[in-house]
Scaffold this motif. Structure first.
Motif, PDB file in Angstrom:
ATOM      1  N   ALA A  54      86.689  24.398  46.538  1.00  0.00           N
ATOM      2  CA  ALA A  54      88.144  24.189  46.440  1.00  0.00           C
ATOM      3  C   ALA A  54      88.846  24.824  47.639  1.00  0.00           C
ATOM      4  CB  ALA A  54      88.673  24.795  45.149  1.00  0.00           C
ATOM      5  N   PRO A  55      90.026  24.293  48.015  1.00  0.00           N
ATOM      6  CA  PRO A  55      90.831  24.932  49.069  1.00  0.00           C
ATOM      7  C   PRO A  55      91.339  26.298  48.598  1.00  0.00           C
ATOM      8  CG  PRO A  55      91.596  22.701  48.583  1.00  0.00           C
ATOM      9  CD  PRO A  55      90.646  23.072  47.517  1.00  0.00           C
ATOM     10  N   ALA A  56      91.798  27.087  49.540  1.00  0.00           N
ATOM     11  CA  ALA A  56      92.335  28.403  49.201  1.00  0.00           C
ATOM     12  C   ALA A  56      93.535  28.259  48.279  1.00  0.00           C
ATOM     13  CB  ALA A  56      92.725  29.150  50.478  1.00  0.00           C
ATOM     14  N   ASP A  57      93.639  29.175  47.350  1.00  0.00           N
ATOM     15  CA  ASP A  57      94.755  29.272  46.408  1.00  0.00           C
ATOM     16  C   ASP A  57      94.746  28.200  45.316  1.00  0.00           C
ATOM     17  OD1 ASP A  57      95.726  31.477  47.844  1.00  0.00           O
ATOM     18  OD2 ASP A  57      96.875  30.170  49.192  1.00  0.00           O
ATOM     19  N   MET A  58      93.720  27.297  45.268  1.00  0.00           N
ATOM     20  CA  MET A  58      93.648  26.318  44.171  1.00  0.00           C
ATOM     21  C   MET A  58      93.107  27.017  42.927  1.00  0.00           C
ATOM     22  SD  MET A  58      91.577  22.690  43.893  1.00  0.00           S
ATOM     23  CE  MET A  58      92.728  21.761  44.910  1.00  0.00           C
ATOM     24  N   THR A  59      93.697  26.732  41.748  1.00  0.00           N
ATOM     25  CA  THR A  59      93.257  27.332  40.485  1.00  0.00           C
ATOM     26  C   THR A  59      92.984  26.230  39.456  1.00  0.00           C
ATOM     27  OG1 THR A  59      95.519  27.551  39.647  1.00  0.00           O
ATOM     28  CG2 THR A  59      94.611  29.422  40.917  1.00  0.00           C
ATOM     29  N   ILE A  60      92.184  26.590  38.416  1.00  0.00           N
ATOM     30  CA  ILE A  60      91.917  25.671  37.309  1.00  0.00           C
ATOM     31  C   ILE A  60      91.938  26.459  36.021  1.00  0.00           C
ATOM     32  CG2 ILE A  60      89.397  25.895  37.473  1.00  0.00           C
ATOM     33  CD1 ILE A  60      89.238  22.916  36.662  1.00  0.00           C
ATOM     34  N   ASP A  61      92.569  25.928  35.014  1.00  0.00           N
ATOM     35  CA  ASP A  61      92.577  26.561  33.689  1.00  0.00           C
ATOM     36  C   ASP A  61      91.207  26.318  33.050  1.00  0.00           C
ATOM     37  OD1 ASP A  61      92.847  27.000  30.850  1.00  0.00           O
ATOM     38  OD2 ASP A  61      95.021  27.005  31.170  1.00  0.00           O
ATOM     39  N   PRO A  62      90.429  27.374  32.748  1.00  0.00           N
ATOM     40  CA  PRO A  62      89.069  27.166  32.222  1.00  0.00           C
ATOM     41  C   PRO A  62      89.034  26.477  30.860  1.00  0.00           C
ATOM     42  CG  PRO A  62      89.678  29.478  32.090  1.00  0.00           C
ATOM     43  CD  PRO A  62      90.765  28.803  32.885  1.00  0.00           C
ATOM     44  N   SER A  63      90.131  26.522  30.126  1.00  0.00           N
ATOM     45  CA  SER A  63      90.142  25.920  28.790  1.00  0.00           C
ATOM     46  C   SER A  63      90.635  24.484  28.807  1.00  0.00           C
ATOM     47  CB  SER A  63      91.022  26.746  27.849  1.00  0.00           C
ATOM     48  OG  SER A  63      90.517  28.054  27.718  1.00  0.00           O
ATOM     49  N   THR A  64      91.658  24.214  29.631  1.00  0.00           N
ATOM     50  CA  THR A  64      92.265  22.878  29.609  1.00  0.00           C
ATOM     51  C   THR A  64      91.813  21.997  30.757  1.00  0.00           C
ATOM     52  OG1 THR A  64      94.177  23.559  30.931  1.00  0.00           O
ATOM     53  CG2 THR A  64      94.297  23.877  28.524  1.00  0.00           C
ATOM     54  N   GLY A  65      91.332  22.603  31.849  1.00  0.00           N
ATOM     55  CA  GLY A  65      90.925  21.827  33.010  1.00  0.00           C
ATOM     56  C   GLY A  65      92.069  21.463  33.937  1.00  0.00           C
ATOM     57  N   LEU A  66      93.262  22.074  33.773  1.00  0.00           N
ATOM     58  CA  LEU A  66      94.406  21.747  34.622  1.00  0.00           C
ATOM     59  C   LEU A  66      94.274  22.464  35.966  1.00  0.00           C
ATOM     60  CD1 LEU A  66      97.153  20.394  35.020  1.00  0.00           C
ATOM     61  CD2 LEU A  66      98.201  22.465  34.026  1.00  0.00           C
ATOM     62  N   ILE A  67      94.283  21.662  37.069  1.00  0.00           N
ATOM     63  CA  ILE A  67      94.214  22.201  38.430  1.00  0.00           C
ATOM     64  C   ILE A  67      95.635  22.275  39.005  1.00  0.00           C
ATOM     65  CG2 ILE A  67      93.412  21.764  40.781  1.00  0.00           C
ATOM     66  CD1 ILE A  67      90.965  20.396  39.618  1.00  0.00           C
ATOM     67  N   ASP A  68      95.987  23.446  39.589  1.00  0.00           N
ATOM     68  CA  ASP A  68      97.271  23.638  40.286  1.00  0.00           C
ATOM     69  C   ASP A  68      96.989  24.118  41.710  1.00  0.00           C
ATOM     70  OD1 ASP A  68      98.957  22.897  38.208  1.00  0.00           O
ATOM     71  OD2 ASP A  68      98.958  24.919  37.335  1.00  0.00           O
ATOM     72  N   TRP A  69      97.834  23.570  42.657  1.00  0.00           N
ATOM     73  CA  TRP A  69      97.650  23.979  44.068  1.00  0.00           C
ATOM     74  C   TRP A  69      98.880  23.556  44.862  1.00  0.00           C
ATOM     75  CZ3 TRP A  69      95.207  20.643  48.243  1.00  0.00           C
ATOM     76  CH2 TRP A  69      95.027  21.355  49.440  1.00  0.00           C
ATOM     77  N   THR A  70      99.395  24.482  45.684  1.00  0.00           N
ATOM     78  CA  THR A  70     100.494  24.155  46.603  1.00  0.00           C
ATOM     79  C   THR A  70      99.949  24.242  48.022  1.00  0.00           C
ATOM     80  OG1 THR A  70     102.146  25.051  45.084  1.00  0.00           O
ATOM     81  CG2 THR A  70     102.813  24.756  47.392  1.00  0.00           C
TER      82      THR A  70
END
Length: 540
Positions: free
Chosen positions: A492-508
């Motif tokens: 993943a690119p720097a600062d990208m996150t994923i919710d381990p329970s829901t699978g939602l990826i967020d990144w700016t």
């Protein structure tokens, strides 16, 4: 059969016998119980050996007579001196003395004996007796009237040798009885084909008894209380020892213990026969030594070459004392109802997805269950039925319509299918069979449902803009409904996150992220079974 042109040769029979005598030196002055037809006669002032013949019956309905022609008896002195050869003669007709004695064994059942010979001997010790027969006149006569020579594989090799040490005193006679157990001794090479000479094979299974010491017998009535049971096929098996140490088993003669395990095998078998004078079914063991025995009633075929699983209807401990009337032990033909049920998973069914034939299956597999019902009792079972309460199981398909009637020693089979569901972790189901006058019987099968890997079903978002929030909600499914899924980023690119329970990826994305950004997401269950999705995000 005409053997007049064949040269008559003498066949010396040597078989080592298990001698069932109470003492090694069976001397005595007791007289023979046999009819003394022939040229031999016992002298009260003489000494020697008396040999009698008796037989246990054979249950082959096609056999009417079994004839054995004896020509000589050979006795071996213990000191190694020359053998004593005694010619066996039949002087029934004084004007036509025959140089042999021909005995029909089937007539000598239930304690009947016939004199083979009285052999004068000097006082001293002797180590064995050998019988000599004429094989050209040892034959089977069937009920059709046809007669056939018997084959004896061991006869031309070691012969039949009765290893029995005995001592002749200065006066008196020793009296032995040889029991030819035809039921154990005779086999038919081709039972379902027309007969020829040597199709009947004799494998002698003999007992030798001291006639004076074998002063008892067991006898009794067999009462028939049900028309379906046939006493004519019944036998009483007799075992040495009391009921506390004896577990009755079948006849099994093979010395290979993988074929015939070492268990309690019968000493002798007495056939149940109709007494036409009284109308009763009776049995008689013939001569036995006084002692404690176990007697057991059985009414089914017994193959001496295999280890059969017999149903013994009744068993009894019998003390056989040396009395003139013997020991009486009556039996009753009791109705025994035994319903059996065996449920199995058919791993080889065409529509079974469990191709590895293991004990585990996966969601979506179609399982085929087989339920075999059997009747191991001695009377027919009526109103036989089977049920299986597993929800989702198909309707039972049986080879006989239910409820059914099940004859003895027969089976019927039912099958049903089940499709493994996502919520199934371990499938436990129990079939129940029942019949009139029996207790229900159950049989269960348990199969574990093998865990399957999850899969990612969503389509990734592959474009993003600098300074604008990028979101991708990763969606996944698992065939096993109870599995817990966890999401993570592999690349993943720097600062990208994923919710381990829901699978939602967020990144700016930042200015430095312009261009292609490799990304890979993984979903896994609690058993570390996983799926991945790799994609590239283009940042403008």
């Amino acid at each position: 059969m005409d053997n007049s042109s064949s040269p008559i040769f003498k066949l010396i029979i040597s078989v080592t016998l298990a001698v069932l005598l109470a003492a090694c030196n069976g001397g005595g002055s007791g007289g023979s119980t046999a009819s003394a037809s022939g040229s031999d006669s016992q002298s009260t002032s003489g000494r020697g050996l008396i040999l009698n013949i008796t037989d246990a019956p054979v249950d082959d309905a096609d056999i009417a007579e079994v004839w054995v022609r004896f020509t000589e008896v050979i006795v071996h002195p213990a000191d190694g001196s020359d053998d004593i050869i005694h010619s066996v003669e039949d002087a029934t007709d004084p004007n036509n003395i025959l140089p042999y004695r021909e005995i029909e064994l089937k007539s000598l059942v239930g304690g009947k004996t016939m004199l083979l010979g009285e052999i004068p001997l000097d006082a001293g010790d002797y180590s064995w007796i050998r019988l000599v027969i004429d094989p050209d006149n040892t034959r089977i006569v069937e009920t059709s009237g046809a007669d056939y020579l018997m084959e004896c594989p061991s006869c031309t090799q070691s012969g039949f040798k009765l290893n029995r040490e005995f001592t002749i005193e200065t006066t008196g006679w020793i009296d032995f009885t040889i029991d030819f157990d035809l039921r154990k001794s005779l086999t038919l090479r081709r039972p379902n084909k027309s007969r020829t000479d040597f199709d009947y094979i004799v494998r002698p299974t003999l007992r030798i008894l001291d006639t004076e010491l074998a002063s008892s017998f067991i006898h009794g009535l067999v009462e028939d209380q049900h028309s379906e049971l046939n006493p004519d096929v019944c036998w009483v098996y007799v075992y040495e020892g009391g009921a506390e140490i004896i577990t009755p088993d079948d006849i099994c003669l093979d010395s290979d213990t993988s074929i015939c395990p070492q268990t309690d095998r019968p000493l002798l078998e007495a056939q149940v026969q109709l007494d036409t004078d009284t109308g009763n079914y009776v049995y008689n063991t013939g001569l036995i030594y006084p002692g404690l025995y176990t007697a057991a009633l059985v009414c089914e075929a017994d193959d001496p070459d295999v280890d059969d699983d017999l149903l013994f209807i009744e068993e009894a401990e019998v003390q056989a004392d040396a009395v003139a009337d013997g020991a009486q032990q009556d039996f009753t033909l009791i109705e025994i109802r035994i319903l059996t049920l065996l449920k199995t998973l058919d791993d080889n069914a065409d529509d079974n997805a469990d191709e590895d034939a293991s004990d585990t299956v996966t969601v979506g597999d179609t399982l085929t269950y087989r339920m075999e019902l059997g009747n191991e009792g001695n009377v027919s079972l009526t109103n036989v039925t089977v049920s299986d309460p597993l929800i989702g199981l198909s309707e039972l398909s049986c080879d006989t319509a239910l409820p059914a009637t099940l004859a003895t020693d027969t089976t019927l089979e039912c099958t049903a299918t089940y499709s493994v569901q996502s919520e199934d972790l371990s499938i436990v189901n129990t079939a129940t069979a029942s019949a009139d006058s029996t207790d229900p019987v159950n049989s269960s099968v348990t199969v574990d449902v093998e865990n399957s890997a999850p899969s990612i079903t969503s389509t990734p978002i592959t474009e993003a803009t600098v300074g604008v929030l990028y979101s991708y909600d990763v969606e996944a499914t698992d065939p096993n409904a109870a599995d817990e899924l966890t999401f993570s980023l592999i690349t993943a690119p720097a600062d990208m996150t994923i919710d381990p329970s829901t699978g939602l990826i967020d990144w700016t994305p930042a200015a430095g992220d312009v261009g292609e950004n490799a990304t890979e997401v993984m979903v896994e269950d609690q058993d570390a079974l996983s799926a991945t999705q790799a994609f590239s995000i283009t940042v403008n």
